[in-house]
Design an enzyme around this catalytic site. Structure first.
Site, PDB file in Angstrom:
ATOM      1  N   HIS A 173      46.231  44.799  46.429  1.00 16.76           N
ATOM      2  CA  HIS A 173      47.080  44.239  45.373  1.00 16.76           C
ATOM      3  C   HIS A 173      48.534  44.684  45.440  1.00 16.76           C
ATOM      4  O   HIS A 173      49.376  44.157  44.710  1.00 16.76           O
ATOM      5  CB  HIS A 173      46.491  44.573  43.994  1.00 16.76           C
TER       6      HIS A 173
ATOM      7  N   HIS B  89      39.733  29.838  39.689  1.00 21.02           N
ATOM      8  CA  HIS B  89      40.711  29.072  40.481  1.00 21.02           C
ATOM      9  C   HIS B  89      40.042  28.453  41.713  1.00 21.02           C
ATOM     10  O   HIS B  89      38.831  28.612  41.916  1.00 21.02           O
ATOM     11  CB  HIS B  89      41.937  29.913  40.829  1.00 21.02           C
TER      12      HIS B  89
ATOM     13  N   CYS C   7      47.935  50.141  46.349  1.00 17.11           N
ATOM     14  CA  CYS C   7      46.653  49.544  46.724  1.00 17.11           C
ATOM     15  C   CYS C   7      46.871  48.577  47.897  1.00 17.11           C
ATOM     16  O   CYS C   7      47.766  47.728  47.839  1.00 17.11           O
ATOM     17  CB  CYS C   7      46.077  48.780  45.517  1.00 17.11           C
TER      18      CYS C   7
ATOM     19  N   LYS D 145      47.533  35.213  40.083  1.00 24.01           N
ATOM     20  CA  LYS D 145      47.959  35.019  38.707  1.00 24.01           C
ATOM     21  C   LYS D 145      49.416  35.476  38.546  1.00 24.01           C
ATOM     22  O   LYS D 145      50.219  34.822  37.892  1.00 24.01           O
ATOM     23  CB  LYS D 145      47.045  35.841  37.792  1.00 24.01           C
TER      24      LYS D 145
ATOM     25  N   HIS E 264      37.768  30.693  43.897  1.00 24.69           N
ATOM     26  CA  HIS E 264      36.410  30.905  43.383  1.00 24.69           C
ATOM     27  C   HIS E 264      35.568  29.648  43.647  1.00 24.69           C
ATOM     28  O   HIS E 264      34.395  29.729  43.996  1.00 24.69           O
ATOM     29  CB  HIS E 264      36.422  31.156  41.864  1.00 24.69           C
TER      30      HIS E 264
ATOM     31  N   LYS F 199      49.538  33.508  49.141  1.00 27.88           N
ATOM     32  CA  LYS F 199      48.321  33.861  48.413  1.00 27.88           C
ATOM     33  C   LYS F 199      48.350  33.271  47.012  1.00 27.88           C
ATOM     34  O   LYS F 199      49.406  33.209  46.389  1.00 27.88           O
ATOM     35  CB  LYS F 199      48.235  35.387  48.327  1.00 27.88           C
TER      36      LYS F 199
ATOM     37  N   CYS G  88      40.805  46.239  41.933  1.00 23.56           N
ATOM     38  CA  CYS G  88      39.694  46.276  42.909  1.00 23.56           C
ATOM     39  C   CYS G  88      38.476  46.949  42.316  1.00 23.56           C
ATOM     40  O   CYS G  88      37.380  46.805  42.849  1.00 23.56           O
ATOM     41  CB  CYS G  88      40.063  47.074  44.154  1.00 23.56           C
TER      42      CYS G  88
ATOM     43  N   CYS H 182      42.192  51.807  41.952  1.00 23.48           N
ATOM     44  CA  CYS H 182      42.843  50.516  41.680  1.00 23.48           C
ATOM     45  C   CYS H 182      41.953  49.758  40.696  1.00 23.48           C
ATOM     46  O   CYS H 182      40.796  49.439  41.007  1.00 23.48           O
ATOM     47  CB  CYS H 182      43.034  49.693  42.954  1.00 23.48           C
TER      48      CYS H 182
HETATM   49  N1  MSP Z   1      33.281  40.761  40.699  1.00 19.62           N
HETATM   50  C1  MSP Z   1      33.484  40.941  42.073  1.00 19.62           C
HETATM   51  C2  MSP Z   1      32.266  40.507  42.870  1.00 19.62           C
HETATM   52  C3  MSP Z   1      30.982  41.186  42.529  1.00 19.62           C
HETATM   53  S1  MSP Z   1      29.653  40.544  43.447  1.00 19.62           S
HETATM   54  C4  MSP Z   1      28.395  41.572  43.113  1.00 19.62           C
HETATM   55  C5  MSP Z   1      34.706  40.124  42.524  1.00 19.62           C
HETATM   56  N2  MSP Z   1      35.100  39.139  41.693  1.00 19.62           N
HETATM   57  S2  MSP Z   1      36.348  38.188  41.976  1.00 19.62           S
HETATM   58  O1  MSP Z   1      36.416  37.313  40.837  1.00 19.62           O
HETATM   59  O2  MSP Z   1      37.491  38.953  42.277  1.00 19.62           O
HETATM   60  O3  MSP Z   1      35.980  37.362  43.245  1.00 19.62           O
HETATM   61  C6  MSP Z   1      34.803  36.590  43.288  1.00 19.62           C
HETATM   62  C7  MSP Z   1      34.649  35.902  44.633  1.00 19.62           C
HETATM   63  O4  MSP Z   1      35.719  34.969  44.777  1.00 19.62           O
HETATM   64  C8  MSP Z   1      34.731  36.885  45.803  1.00 19.62           C
HETATM   65  O5  MSP Z   1      33.749  36.590  46.771  1.00 19.62           O
HETATM   66  C9  MSP Z   1      36.113  36.623  46.352  1.00 19.62           C
HETATM   67  O6  MSP Z   1      36.221  36.850  47.734  1.00 19.62           O
HETATM   68  C10 MSP Z   1      36.287  35.143  46.057  1.00 19.62           C
HETATM   69  N3  MSP Z   1      37.695  34.745  46.043  1.00 19.62           N
HETATM   70  C11 MSP Z   1      38.678  35.145  45.191  1.00 19.62           C
HETATM   71  N4  MSP Z   1      39.851  34.558  45.590  1.00 19.62           N
HETATM   72  C12 MSP Z   1      39.641  33.796  46.681  1.00 19.62           C
HETATM   73  C13 MSP Z   1      40.399  32.881  47.417  1.00 19.62           C
HETATM   74  N5  MSP Z   1      41.686  32.676  47.205  1.00 19.62           N
HETATM   75  N6  MSP Z   1      39.764  32.155  48.361  1.00 19.62           N
HETATM   76  C14 MSP Z   1      38.411  32.239  48.562  1.00 19.62           C
HETATM   77  N7  MSP Z   1      37.666  33.087  47.887  1.00 19.62           N
HETATM   78  C15 MSP Z   1      38.259  34.014  47.077  1.00 19.62           C
HETATM   79  O7  MSP Z   1      35.196  40.377  43.594  1.00 19.62           O
END
Ligand code: MSP
Length: 492
Positions: A147, A19, A144, A297, A22, A294, A130, A127
């Site tokens: 979440h 999304h 949690c 999903k 990411h 926020k 997490c 969780c």
């Molecule tokens: N798999 C772990 C990270 C392991 S690193 C060794 C994870 N994955 S995640 O898919 O949940 O998140 C990946 C990255 O995307 C994280 O740095 C997280 O902070 C970032 N984001 C997820 N949602 C976000 C927003 N809404 N805004 C900005 N970044 C966010 O955590």
């Protein structure tokens, strides 16, 4: 060989499609990677996917697929999205790759052999989203804290890592090294949390099958974060001769929600293996929907970056995120503000400047760069040092602002000079100033809008964009340029 500038992003969970949140992280880190390449440095830029663990296992089961098939399918979505956004990845680590699995086992064994890992029993709240345990105290209304969902009560045999052994060393390191965690508020957050004694960390799961088997006990799989953090070493050619050309990592770019894992657990793992710590962490904020809702999903309000790319183009999506949201802070997305940045800055300022300048050069000089010098007063409007300072400190929104300010100054220069009323050397001077300034702008803006800047570069007949050439009077007189197509079409 000189050490490469190594910048990494977090590796995403492939449980759903990527999304805009990411994308924000990948684009910010990509902007930094491109900035260092622009400065002539060798760069290693890594991304990847965190494919093991209970969360992936559960979602794969719900999708009716074996975990490996599920993550393979999801990996394609991520790679497609990052390609569409021009993320210039050098190394994409998928943690289910055999090479990475072997590295994680090597790391685990090193810690185990040093007697820093022992077998015990865990009982606590876990969780799955997490992928971590919480103490009763950390829960919010028994849920949690991230979440808001109830946690699983887990009681099982596990291996523990004596993380507490390194608490003092780490505390001292973080207190002394101001640059280790940026922004400063995040460093303070960790220092204050480190005042509480560190508990030993559960680093294996007996009940999770989808993971890397422990090298010393195949009835357990490795805790998914132990496996995931090791990806940074795999990307740096861990165990190979040229590892020293990449490690230590210069900056791990991570979101604020996973700071603890990177600022505490990861350094302790590295201390335990006698591997140098990364040079720094940069912690970015979150992209929320307007009104600070926020993106999630379960709320069904996920913004798909690919849909935005189709409508606005990848450069506009990149520019919007980098310009609108200070990288270290939270910010808001709305289509309205994306449209405004696209129309008012990219189309009206930069796009319009390029279009006007190339059209006038075509009309008055057969598209040939005249022999002249850039107007001194106009040149002063370009604050290269300020721009570089902002880029180096992840203040992309301000660096983009500097470049846009200069594009505005160039448009104002056209309006004031009215080249259509001039002739001869006077008109040449205006035309040269504009084309030379466009060249400088295309260098500065290239980490933000690489696709567009490459079109401008090629239109100007410049071979390569280099930061050291983001100064004036370097455009060769006599070059015949080719007017590019309209760079940004306005969206109503
Ligand atoms: N798999 C772990 C990270 C392991 S690193 C060794 C994870 N994955 S995640 O898919 O949940 O998140 C990946 C990255 O995307 C994280 O740095 C997280 O902070 C970032 N984001 C997820 N949602 C976000 C927003 N809404 N805004 C900005 N970044 C966010 O955590």
């Amino acid at each position: 060989m000189a050490k490469a500038f190594y910048i990494s992003t977090a590796i995403d969970y492939p449980t759903a499609k990527p999304h805009l949140g990411h994308a924000f992280e990948k684009i910010g880190a990509d902007c930094m990677a491109r900035w260092h390449r622009l400065k002539g440095e060798k760069v290693l830029f890594s991304n990847g996917l965190d494919e093991h663990g209970q969360k992936n296992e559960k979602v794969a089961r719900e999708a009716g697929l074996p975990p490996k098939e599920f993550v393979d399918q999801q990996a394609a979505y991520f790679q497609q999205a990052w390609a569409a956004l021009d993320i210039s990845t050098d190394s994409f680590i998928r943690t289910s790759d055999p090479e990475h699995m072997a590295n994680s086992q090597k790391l685990f064994k090193k810690v185990f052999d040093k007697k820093l890992i022992y077998k015990g029993n865990y009982s606590g709240k876990y969780c799955v989203d997490c992928e971590r345990f919480y103490t009763e105290k950390e829960l919010v209304q028994r849920n949690c804290p991230v979440h808001g969902k109830s946690c699983q009560q887990l009681e099982e045999e596990t291996y523990f890592f004596k993380m507490g052994n390194f608490q003092k060393k780490l505390q001292e390191y973080i207190s002394k090294n101001k640059e280790f965690i940026r922004p400063e508020t995040r460093r303070q957050e960790i220092l204050s949390r480190l005042k509480i004694p560190l508990k030993d960390l559960s680093v294996s799961r007996a009940s999770v099958q989808w993971g890397i088997p422990l090298p010393n006990d195949s009835s357990h799989t490795m805790y998914v974060w132990f496996d995931a953090l090791a990806n940074y070493l795999t990307a740096a050619h861990f165990g190979k001769k040229d590892f020293k050309n990449f490690w230590p990592c210069d900056v791990h770019v991570v979101g604020k929600d996973i700071l603890w894992f990177h600022a505490v657990i990861w350094p302790c793992m590295l201390y335990a293996c006698d591997i140098p710590l990364p040079k720094s962490l940069y912690v970015h904020g979150f992209v929320n929907l307007k009104g600070s809702e926020k993106m999630s999903k379960s709320l069904g309000n996920i913004v798909d970056p690919l849909e935005l790319v189709q409508k606005y183009g990848s450069d506009s999506v990149r520019y919007f995120l980098l310009r609108e949201i200070p990288f270290g802070e939270d910010g808001e997305y709305s289509e309205e503000s994306l449209k405004n940045r696209h129309n008012l800055e990219l189309a009206n300022e930069f796009g319009n400047l390029v279009n006007r300048a190339f059209s006038m050069l075509e009309k008055y000089n057969n598209s040939k760069i005249p022999s002249s010098k850039t107007d001194k007063k106009l040149a002063k409007e370009w604050k290269a040092k300020e721009f570089a300072k902002k880029m180096d400190s992840f203040q992309f929104h301000m660096a983009a602002g500097e470049a846009m300010q200069f594009a505005k100054a160039c448009n104002k220069f056209v309006n004031e000079k009215e080249p259509w009323k001039l002739k001869g050397k006077e008109r040449d001077a205006v035309l040269y100033s504009l084309m030379d300034s466009i060249r400088v702008l295309s260098i500065a803006l290239s980490p933000f809008i690489p696709r567009t800047c490459d079109k401008v570069r090629s239109a100007l007949g410049v071979k390569e964009l280099k930061w050291k050439e983001a100064r004036f009077n370097l455009l060769k007189a006599g070059t015949v340029v080719r007017k590019p197509e309209i760079l940004f079409n306005k969206v109503e």
